[in-house]
Design a protein around this motif. Structure first.
Motif, PDB file in Angstrom:
ATOM      1  N   LEU A  25      -4.005  11.671   7.373  1.00 17.76           N
ATOM      2  CA  LEU A  25      -3.415  10.476   6.774  1.00 17.76           C
ATOM      3  C   LEU A  25      -3.091   9.446   7.847  1.00 17.76           C
ATOM      4  CD1 LEU A  25      -2.385   9.079   4.230  1.00 17.76           C
ATOM      5  CD2 LEU A  25      -0.159  10.126   4.673  1.00 17.76           C
ATOM      6  N   ILE A  46       0.832  -1.200   0.000  1.00 17.73           N
ATOM      7  CA  ILE A  46       0.000   0.000   0.000  1.00 17.73           C
ATOM      8  C   ILE A  46       0.865   1.247   0.000  1.00 17.73           C
ATOM      9  CG2 ILE A  46      -1.661   1.308   1.380  1.00 17.73           C
ATOM     10  CD1 ILE A  46      -2.908  -1.397   2.109  1.00 17.73           C
ATOM     11  N   ASP A  47       1.992   1.216   0.700  1.00 19.55           N
ATOM     12  CA  ASP A  47       2.916   2.350   0.693  1.00 19.55           C
ATOM     13  C   ASP A  47       3.463   2.595  -0.710  1.00 19.55           C
ATOM     14  OD1 ASP A  47       4.435   4.446   1.669  1.00 19.55           O
ATOM     15  OD2 ASP A  47       6.057   3.151   2.360  1.00 19.55           O
ATOM     16  N   LEU A  72       4.285   7.064   2.969  1.00 19.17           N
ATOM     17  CA  LEU A  72       3.366   7.236   4.087  1.00 19.17           C
ATOM     18  C   LEU A  72       4.090   7.641   5.369  1.00 19.17           C
ATOM     19  CD1 LEU A  72       0.978   4.193   3.583  1.00 19.17           C
ATOM     20  CD2 LEU A  72       0.548   6.577   3.040  1.00 19.17           C
ATOM     21  N   THR A 128       0.804   4.326  -3.121  1.00 18.95           N
ATOM     22  CA  THR A 128       0.487   5.741  -2.914  1.00 18.95           C
ATOM     23  C   THR A 128       1.549   6.619  -3.579  1.00 18.95           C
ATOM     24  OG1 THR A 128       1.626   5.705  -0.787  1.00 18.95           O
ATOM     25  CG2 THR A 128      -0.741   5.341  -0.748  1.00 18.95           C
TER      26      THR A 128
END
Length: 73
Positions: A52, A32-33, A40, A36
Motif C-alpha cells: 500500500l 483519496i483517503d 491510509l 478508501t
C-alpha cells in the motif's frame, strides 16, 4: 536569466503557486483517503503495509505531476 527571479513580484508569485500546489495535493490525498475503506496512514505506519505504501507513493507522484503541470501551465 540574471536575477529576475529575485524581484518581489516573481518571488511571491512563485511562493503563492507553491503553496497552492501543496494545498491542492493535500486536498487530493485527503479525498483519496476518504474514498478508501480504511485509513491510509494507519495502514501504512501501524500495520506496515509495504504494498500500500508503494501504491500511495506512486499516487502522490502522479498527483504532484498533475498539480505541477496545472500550476506551471
Amino acid at each position: 536569466m540574471g536575477i529576475e527571479w529575485l524581484k518581489p513580484g516573481v518571488f511571491f508569485g512563485s511562493l503563492l503557486y507553491a503553496l497552492l500546489g501543496v494545498l491542492v495535493f493535500w486536498v487530493c490525498f485527503v479525498v483519496i483517503d476518504k474514498l478508501t475503506p480504511y485509513r491510509l496512514w494507519d495502514e501504512i505506519v501501524e500495520k506496515q503495509n509495504v504494498a500500500l505504501a508503494i501504491v500511495v507513493g506512486a499516487m502522490c507522484i502522479a498527483i504532484g505531476l498533475i498539480v505541477a503541470a496545472a500550476v506551471g501551465g
